[in-house]
Design a protein around this motif. Structure first.
Motif, PDB file in Angstrom:
ATOM      1  N   GLY A 174      16.256  -0.515   1.324  1.00 49.21           N
ATOM      2  CA  GLY A 174      15.821  -1.893   1.564  1.00 49.21           C
ATOM      3  C   GLY A 174      15.732  -2.398   2.932  1.00 49.21           C
ATOM      4  N   HIS A 175      16.265  -1.550   4.127  1.00 47.52           N
ATOM      5  CA  HIS A 175      16.278  -2.134   5.335  1.00 47.52           C
ATOM      6  C   HIS A 175      15.037  -1.765   5.908  1.00 47.52           C
ATOM      7  N   ARG A 176      14.814  -2.237   7.119  1.00 46.30           N
ATOM      8  CA  ARG A 176      13.368  -2.138   7.861  1.00 46.30           C
ATOM      9  C   ARG A 176      13.525  -1.346   9.097  1.00 46.30           C
ATOM     10  N   LEU A 177      12.917  -0.307   9.083  1.00 43.30           N
ATOM     11  CA  LEU A 177      12.977   0.651  10.568  1.00 43.30           C
ATOM     12  C   LEU A 177      11.963  -0.102  11.198  1.00 43.30           C
ATOM     13  N   VAL A 178      12.343  -0.757  12.400  1.00 49.96           N
ATOM     14  CA  VAL A 178      11.757  -1.761  13.108  1.00 49.96           C
ATOM     15  C   VAL A 178      10.943  -0.510  14.325  1.00 49.96           C
ATOM     16  N   SER A 179      11.726   0.204  14.725  1.00 54.24           N
ATOM     17  CA  SER A 179      11.211   1.262  15.770  1.00 54.24           C
ATOM     18  C   SER A 179      12.048   2.769  15.810  1.00 54.24           C
ATOM     19  N   ALA A 180      11.355   3.687  16.307  1.00 54.39           N
ATOM     20  CA  ALA A 180      12.012   4.836  16.339  1.00 54.39           C
ATOM     21  C   ALA A 180      11.309   5.508  17.624  1.00 54.39           C
ATOM     22  N   ARG A 181      12.247   5.909  18.593  1.00 51.28           N
ATOM     23  CA  ARG A 181      11.693   6.679  19.625  1.00 51.28           C
ATOM     24  C   ARG A 181      12.565   8.079  20.067  1.00 51.28           C
ATOM     25  N   ASP A 182      11.989   8.722  20.831  1.00 50.65           N
ATOM     26  CA  ASP A 182      12.706  10.013  21.370  1.00 50.65           C
ATOM     27  C   ASP A 182      12.514   9.972  22.924  1.00 50.65           C
ATOM     28  N   GLU A 183      13.791   9.658  23.593  1.00 52.00           N
ATOM     29  CA  GLU A 183      13.731   9.513  24.982  1.00 52.00           C
ATOM     30  C   GLU A 183      14.768  10.662  25.573  1.00 52.00           C
ATOM     31  N   ALA A 184      13.883  11.645  25.982  1.00 55.37           N
ATOM     32  CA  ALA A 184      14.500  12.742  26.531  1.00 55.37           C
ATOM     33  C   ALA A 184      15.535  13.488  25.485  1.00 55.37           C
ATOM     34  N   GLY A 185      15.163  13.564  24.257  1.00 53.83           N
ATOM     35  CA  GLY A 185      16.333  14.278  23.322  1.00 53.83           C
ATOM     36  C   GLY A 185      17.058  13.272  22.601  1.00 53.83           C
ATOM     37  N   VAL A 186      17.357  12.006  23.166  1.00 50.99           N
ATOM     38  CA  VAL A 186      17.886  10.808  22.403  1.00 50.99           C
ATOM     39  C   VAL A 186      17.134  10.193  21.509  1.00 50.99           C
ATOM     40  N   LEU A 187      17.632  10.155  20.099  1.00 54.90           N
ATOM     41  CA  LEU A 187      16.625   9.464  19.166  1.00 54.90           C
ATOM     42  C   LEU A 187      17.286   7.763  19.211  1.00 54.90           C
ATOM     43  N   ILE A 188      16.339   7.198  19.436  1.00 56.32           N
ATOM     44  CA  ILE A 188      16.730   5.528  19.416  1.00 56.32           C
ATOM     45  C   ILE A 188      16.329   4.978  18.347  1.00 56.32           C
ATOM     46  N   TYR A 189      16.784   4.264  17.387  1.00 56.98           N
ATOM     47  CA  TYR A 189      16.253   3.677  16.564  1.00 56.98           C
ATOM     48  C   TYR A 189      16.920   2.054  16.252  1.00 56.98           C
ATOM     49  N   ALA A 190      15.766   1.179  15.896  1.00 57.83           N
ATOM     50  CA  ALA A 190      16.127  -0.062  15.701  1.00 57.83           C
ATOM     51  C   ALA A 190      15.825  -0.521  14.175  1.00 57.83           C
TER      52      ALA A 190
END
Length: 85
Positions: free
Chosen positions: A57-73
């Motif tokens: 029930g949580h919301r994935l606000v964003s997901a991105r890959d920055e040079a192999g580091v996966l960054i989620y909000a």
């Protein structure tokens, strides 16, 4: 304008299932709507984090890959009542 995260988690180097478990623990300590930013290097988290959000029930606000580091909000969703047995 975006809201700054309430909490940032550096989970680089941890392997499945630890990134999602640490994210879940962090979200439990925050109020509904609060955002956690998470950094991970475990490629399995690319599948695990969206699945965790959908199931809990949580919301994935964003997901991105920055040079192999996966960054989620991830924004904390509402508390769900315990299922009756």
């Amino acid at each position: 304008m975006t809201t700054p995260p309430a909490l940032s988690l550096d989970l680089r180097g941890l392997l499945c299932p630890l990134p999602v478990l640490r994210l879940a623990k962090a979200l439990r300590s925050l109020p509904e709507g609060a955002v956690v930013e998470m950094q991970a290097t475990d490629r399995a988290s690319w599948i695990d984090v969206p699945h965790f959000c959908a199931q809990s029930g949580h919301r994935l606000v964003s997901a991105r890959d920055e040079a192999g580091v996966l960054i989620y909000a991830v924004a904390r969703g509402p508390d769900r009542p315990e299922p009756e047995s």
